[in-house]
Write a protein that holds these residues in place. Sequence first.
Motif, PDB file in Angstrom:
ATOM      1  N   VAL A 136      -8.944  78.232  37.383  1.00 25.67           N
ATOM      2  CA  VAL A 136      -9.435  77.242  38.336  1.00 25.67           C
ATOM      3  C   VAL A 136      -9.962  77.971  39.566  1.00 25.67           C
ATOM      4  O   VAL A 136      -9.254  78.774  40.175  1.00 25.67           O
ATOM      5  N   GLY A 137     -11.224  77.709  39.902  1.00 24.63           N
ATOM      6  CA  GLY A 137     -11.831  78.372  41.049  1.00 24.63           C
ATOM      7  C   GLY A 137     -11.313  77.823  42.369  1.00 24.63           C
ATOM      8  O   GLY A 137     -10.646  76.776  42.418  1.00 24.63           O
ATOM      9  N   LYS A 184     -11.947  84.154  27.748  1.00 20.44           N
ATOM     10  CA  LYS A 184     -11.036  83.007  27.765  1.00 20.44           C
ATOM     11  C   LYS A 184     -10.356  82.896  29.129  1.00 20.44           C
ATOM     12  O   LYS A 184     -10.135  81.789  29.638  1.00 20.44           O
ATOM     13  N   ARG A 185     -10.027  84.030  29.733  1.00 22.29           N
ATOM     14  CA  ARG A 185      -9.400  84.023  31.054  1.00 22.29           C
ATOM     15  C   ARG A 185     -10.318  83.345  32.075  1.00 22.29           C
ATOM     16  O   ARG A 185      -9.897  82.454  32.815  1.00 22.29           O
ATOM     17  N   SER A 189       4.079  77.115  22.638  1.00 19.80           N
ATOM     18  CA  SER A 189       5.094  78.090  23.012  1.00 19.80           C
ATOM     19  C   SER A 189       5.226  78.202  24.527  1.00 19.80           C
ATOM     20  O   SER A 189       4.258  78.002  25.272  1.00 19.80           O
ATOM     21  N   SER A 190       6.414  78.557  24.981  1.00 18.69           N
ATOM     22  CA  SER A 190       6.628  78.788  26.412  1.00 18.69           C
ATOM     23  C   SER A 190       5.870  80.006  26.900  1.00 18.69           C
ATOM     24  O   SER A 190       5.707  80.207  28.108  1.00 18.69           O
ATOM     25  N   HIS A 191       5.379  80.837  25.965  1.00 25.71           N
ATOM     26  CA  HIS A 191       4.625  82.029  26.331  1.00 25.71           C
ATOM     27  C   HIS A 191       3.156  81.734  26.606  1.00 25.71           C
ATOM     28  O   HIS A 191       2.444  82.603  27.116  1.00 25.71           O
ATOM     29  N   LYS A 192       2.699  80.536  26.264  1.00 22.49           N
ATOM     30  CA  LYS A 192       1.302  80.202  26.495  1.00 22.49           C
ATOM     31  C   LYS A 192       1.023  80.194  27.998  1.00 22.49           C
ATOM     32  O   LYS A 192       1.838  79.730  28.798  1.00 22.49           O
ATOM     33  N   VAL A 193      -0.145  80.710  28.380  1.00 19.66           N
ATOM     34  CA  VAL A 193      -0.507  80.739  29.791  1.00 19.66           C
ATOM     35  C   VAL A 193      -0.942  79.352  30.258  1.00 19.66           C
ATOM     36  O   VAL A 193      -0.591  78.915  31.356  1.00 19.66           O
ATOM     37  N   THR A 194      -1.697  78.651  29.421  1.00 15.69           N
ATOM     38  CA  THR A 194      -2.131  77.303  29.753  1.00 15.69           C
ATOM     39  C   THR A 194      -1.244  76.279  29.047  1.00 15.69           C
ATOM     40  O   THR A 194      -1.000  76.372  27.860  1.00 15.69           O
ATOM     41  N   TYR A 195      -0.724  75.345  29.810  1.00 13.24           N
ATOM     42  CA  TYR A 195       0.080  74.231  29.293  1.00 13.24           C
ATOM     43  C   TYR A 195       1.239  74.695  28.405  1.00 13.24           C
ATOM     44  O   TYR A 195       1.419  74.203  27.294  1.00 13.24           O
ATOM     45  N   PRO A 196       2.060  75.625  28.884  1.00 13.11           N
ATOM     46  CA  PRO A 196       3.217  76.058  28.096  1.00 13.11           C
ATOM     47  C   PRO A 196       4.222  74.928  27.921  1.00 13.11           C
ATOM     48  O   PRO A 196       4.427  74.114  28.833  1.00 13.11           O
ATOM     49  N   ASP A 197       4.821  74.856  26.747  1.00  8.99           N
ATOM     50  CA  ASP A 197       5.856  73.877  26.411  1.00  8.99           C
ATOM     51  C   ASP A 197       5.337  72.440  26.306  1.00  8.99           C
ATOM     52  O   ASP A 197       6.131  71.510  26.182  1.00  8.99           O
ATOM     53  N   PRO A 230      -7.343  69.770  35.864  1.00 12.34           N
ATOM     54  CA  PRO A 230      -7.030  70.907  36.737  1.00 12.34           C
ATOM     55  C   PRO A 230      -5.768  71.656  36.369  1.00 12.34           C
ATOM     56  O   PRO A 230      -5.463  72.694  36.970  1.00 12.34           O
ATOM     57  N   GLY A 231      -5.007  71.166  35.379  1.00 12.15           N
ATOM     58  CA  GLY A 231      -3.797  71.868  34.956  1.00 12.15           C
ATOM     59  C   GLY A 231      -2.810  72.034  36.089  1.00 12.15           C
ATOM     60  O   GLY A 231      -2.493  71.087  36.815  1.00 12.15           O
ATOM     61  N   ASP A 232      -2.342  73.265  36.259  1.00  8.93           N
ATOM     62  CA  ASP A 232      -1.369  73.542  37.320  1.00  8.93           C
ATOM     63  C   ASP A 232      -2.032  74.042  38.598  1.00  8.93           C
ATOM     64  O   ASP A 232      -1.358  74.504  39.514  1.00  8.93           O
ATOM     65  N   GLY A 233      -3.364  73.938  38.652  1.00  8.06           N
ATOM     66  CA  GLY A 233      -4.093  74.405  39.828  1.00  8.06           C
ATOM     67  C   GLY A 233      -4.516  75.856  39.737  1.00  8.06           C
ATOM     68  O   GLY A 233      -5.362  76.312  40.506  1.00  8.06           O
ATOM     69  N   VAL A 234      -3.931  76.583  38.807  1.00 10.85           N
ATOM     70  CA  VAL A 234      -4.307  77.981  38.557  1.00 10.85           C
ATOM     71  C   VAL A 234      -5.054  78.083  37.232  1.00 10.85           C
ATOM     72  O   VAL A 234      -6.104  78.721  37.139  1.00 10.85           O
ATOM     73  N   TRP A 235      -4.486  77.430  36.217  1.00 13.55           N
ATOM     74  CA  TRP A 235      -5.089  77.406  34.887  1.00 13.55           C
ATOM     75  C   TRP A 235      -5.360  75.956  34.503  1.00 13.55           C
ATOM     76  O   TRP A 235      -4.480  75.107  34.624  1.00 13.55           O
ATOM     77  N   GLY A 236      -6.574  75.693  34.035  1.00 15.07           N
ATOM     78  CA  GLY A 236      -6.920  74.329  33.661  1.00 15.07           C
ATOM     79  C   GLY A 236      -7.937  74.314  32.532  1.00 15.07           C
ATOM     80  O   GLY A 236      -8.168  75.321  31.864  1.00 15.07           O
ATOM     81  N   GLU A 237      -8.549  73.145  32.336  1.00 24.71           N
ATOM     82  CA  GLU A 237      -9.503  72.964  31.246  1.00 24.71           C
ATOM     83  C   GLU A 237     -10.766  72.262  31.738  1.00 24.71           C
ATOM     84  O   GLU A 237     -10.695  71.344  32.577  1.00 24.71           O
TER      85      GLU A 237
END
Length: 260
Positions: free
Chosen positions: A79-80, A73-74, A108-116, A171-178
């Motif tokens: 995002v490459g 999942k990681r 949850s705010s604890h989610k790595v992708t798209y928290p909150d 691209p999400g936040d540029g680090v984590w996306g979909e």
Amino acid sequence: MIVLILSLKMLVRNLSRALWKTLHIEKRCFASDPAKVQPETIDNEDPIQAEYLNKDICLLVDEKDNFIGTATKRDCHRVGPDGNILLHRAFSVFLFNKRGDMLLQRRSSHKVTYPDYYSNACCSHPLYIDNKAEDVITAARRRLNHEFGIPLDQMDPELFIPMTRVHYHDPGDGVWGEHEIDHILIFQGDVKIKPNSDEISEYCYVPKNEFNAYLPTLEGPITPWFNMIRRHRLKLWWDNLHRLKEIAEPDKIKKFNTEK
């Protein structure tokens, strides 16, 4: 009127916006228990979420949704350097009660992708388990049980209707996306809910005639996949809950943009 399901330990807060109060909308509700405080990892990731990122094995697919391999999942959400993200299979469940109200959640705010972020009832992935690819509906029932505590015996697999598949990239936040081929499922039924606060911080049912007024009151953004379906298909499906199989296109793969 929004139907709320509250547990004994649930925290309740008033909506702060006067306009919403004048519409007589009830309070959103929190997950039943506050999320547990966990020590941070090296990467400042919540340990529970980090464990899922490392142990969950997702299904890599080609643009026709053919299974071609696996990755954690990681790896599927990182995002490459060139902006690319591995294309993998996912699902999104839109859950309605028998009155036709739609279940929404806040991640949850604890989610790595798209928290909150606010989203539809459940969005996750079929996994590679016991040397085989998990069926999408089996995965949907597993995750609804994990995130919302819905008993498996209240989710008849035959009641999940595959509506379509959507190929999208965000691209999400540029680090984590979909980058997913997302199987969109609709389930309608009255179910018991006991949310997992590691996954969900708020939830509520929203009637169709209040949905458009409700969105501006949200205290955070909505997920790109939910926004995409909201813009392109939600009204059609919500208006036709009584005949979804007639308008379903499960064999097609759509491409929608995720912009607002």
